[in-house]
Design an enzyme around this catalytic site. Structure first.
Site, PDB file in Angstrom:
ATOM      1  CB  SER A   8      82.613 -53.010  39.494  1.00 22.39           C
ATOM      2  OG  SER A   8      83.612 -53.561  38.743  1.00 22.39           O
TER       3      SER A   8
ATOM      4  CE  LYS B 113      86.703 -52.306  39.140  1.00 23.20           C
ATOM      5  NZ  LYS B 113      86.155 -52.644  37.823  1.00 23.20           N
TER       6      LYS B 113
ATOM      7  CE1 TYR C 145      89.029 -54.940  40.906  1.00 20.56           C
ATOM      8  CE2 TYR C 145      89.806 -56.932  39.867  1.00 20.56           C
ATOM      9  CZ  TYR C 145      88.988 -55.975  40.136  1.00 20.56           C
ATOM     10  OH  TYR C 145      88.023 -55.588  39.078  1.00 20.56           O
TER      11      TYR C 145
ATOM     12  CE1 TYR D 134      82.957 -50.577  35.368  1.00 25.55           C
ATOM     13  CE2 TYR D 134      80.927 -51.290  34.958  1.00 25.55           C
ATOM     14  CZ  TYR D 134      81.909 -51.279  35.576  1.00 25.55           C
ATOM     15  OH  TYR D 134      81.985 -51.970  36.779  1.00 25.55           O
TER      16      TYR D 134
ATOM     17  CB  VAL E  21      79.727 -58.218  36.712  1.00 20.06           C
ATOM     18  CG1 VAL E  21      80.322 -57.353  35.322  1.00 20.06           C
ATOM     19  CG2 VAL E  21      80.953 -58.966  37.384  1.00 20.06           C
TER      20      VAL E  21
HETATM   21  N1  GLN Z   1      85.621 -58.836  39.558  1.00 20.76           N
HETATM   22  C1  GLN Z   1      85.168 -58.148  38.640  1.00 20.76           C
HETATM   23  C2  GLN Z   1      86.381 -58.130  37.401  1.00 20.76           C
HETATM   24  O1  GLN Z   1      87.294 -57.724  37.501  1.00 20.76           O
HETATM   25  C3  GLN Z   1      84.543 -56.862  38.641  1.00 20.76           C
HETATM   26  C4  GLN Z   1      83.905 -56.351  37.205  1.00 20.76           C
HETATM   27  C5  GLN Z   1      82.759 -55.463  37.319  1.00 20.76           C
HETATM   28  O2  GLN Z   1      81.877 -55.452  38.295  1.00 20.76           O
HETATM   29  N2  GLN Z   1      82.338 -54.803  36.353  1.00 20.76           N
HETATM   30  O3  GLN Z   1      86.006 -58.393  36.151  1.00 20.76           O
END
Ligand code: GLN
Length: 338
Positions: free
Chosen positions: A83, A86, A208, A260, A278
């Site tokens: 993430s 993003k 993505y 988050y 993650v």
């Molecule tokens: N690729 C992961 C997902 O979409 C990314 C989530 C994350 O890093 N929080 O679930």
């Protein structure tokens, strides 16, 4: 109080003499040693390939304005960016179409919800912000529409420029998430139904999932963070990667939404714009100063790296980095007044 001033002056000293990093290296090593034995948290196993990662890796890196990187531990071990991507695809979209057009794709409101929540802003029928999955998939869809088949190559090129080296992506993690990411697929269809994009959902999700599978190290995150801190210019290569306004907007959204449902706690405790993934990475930015990259794949319940959060909080405390720490900004100016 006095101690914070003198710690802060460490960064001032490095700014005036980029070779004087010894004290900073000692401090970073101390933070590393303090948390090395903390093995709390679990790997993100909902993406099967991520459950195979060696769980106890731990690295910290700081990207300095001189382009130098101060690092300790597994700072050169590769992991998937997840993430954290993003924040940078959002900056790319802002660069391409500006803030007003980007707001038609994704908002800037903190959600306070877990990253994979399936919901849109009831007023706008758009995702609340680009740091959660709904928002990031919307950004991926828009990038696909704008850049066509080359969209992922452009993302990889831009991330590579921000990191100052050629990056690649992990095919196995990509396939693992593509084959199991049903929740994200649901989000993809929700966005398509809301006409956030008209592109085929599978093509959007391929972008993505691939952007999440880009391989980085803590040192790369530190340089990417330093590029943002340095107003969009990579301090190592001196290349301008992002424009000024996109950087300002991305940092604002990272500050309010980057962690988050833990974003409010983070803003109070650490006080730095940041983004977690993650894969175990956390990237934090000290505006106009340094980038911080931490890698430790054991996560808390919100999906944030346990040791990553602790290390960032400790570095922020020891170096006086909190954005609203009364003693930090323009510290030499303030010192003159005290
Ligand atoms: N690729 C992961 C997902 O979409 C990314 C989530 C994350 O890093 N929080 O679930």
């Amino acid at each position: 109080m006095d101690e914070t001033i003198s710690r802060r002056s460490l960064l001032d000293a490095i700014a005036s003499d980029p070779s004087s990093t010894d004290e900073l290296e000692i401090l970073v090593k101390k933070v590393y040693a303090q948390y090395l034995g903390n093995l709390k948290g679990e790997l993100a196993d909902y993406i099967p390939e991520l459950a195979k990662v060696a769980p106890d890796q731990f690295g910290i890196a700081l990207g300095l304005p001189s382009g130098r990187v101060v690092s300790v531990g597994d700072a050169n071990a590769e992991f998937t960016i997840q993430s954290i991507s993003k924040a940078y695809t959002y900056t790319m979209l802002l660069d391409l179409i500006g803030a007003d057009e980007t707001l038609k794709v994704v908002g800037v409101q903190p959600s306070g919800d877990p990253f994979n929540t399936i919901s849109l802003d009831a007023r706008t029928n758009r995702p609340l912000n680009p740091m959660v999955n709904t928002g990031a998939i919307a950004v991926a869809g828009k990038l696909l529409e704008l850049l066509g088949k080359e969209a992922f190559d452009k993302i990889l090129d831009t991330f590579s420029q921000a990191a100052g080296r050629r990056l690649s992506f992990d095919q196995k993690v990509f396939e693992s998430e593509r084959d199991t990411g049903h929740r994200n697929r649901a989000i993809g269809h929700l966005l398509r139904a809301a006409h956030v994009y008209e592109a085929p959902v599978d093509d959007v999700l391929d972008i993505y999932f691939k952007q999440c599978s880009i391989l980085v190290t803590a040192a790369d995150l530190a340089v990417m963070g330093a590029t943002t801190a340095n107003l969009g210019v990579n301090p190592r290569t001196k290349q301008r990667v992002f424009g000024l306004d996109p950087v300002r907007q991305a940092l604002s959204v990272m500050f309010t939404c980057g962690m988050y449902d833990g974003a409010g706690d983070w803003a109070c405790k650490v006080g730095l714009p940041a983004k977690s993934g993650v894969g175990g990475g956390i990237l934090a930015v000290v505006n106009r100063q340094i980038g911080i990259g931490v890698f430790s794949p054991r996560l808390d319940a919100s999906g944030n790296s346990v040791r990553g959060q602790l290390s960032c909080a400790k570095l922020a405390e020891d170096l006086g980095l909190h954005a609203f720490d009364a003693l930090n900004h323009g510290s030499s100016f303030l010192r003159g007044l005290l």
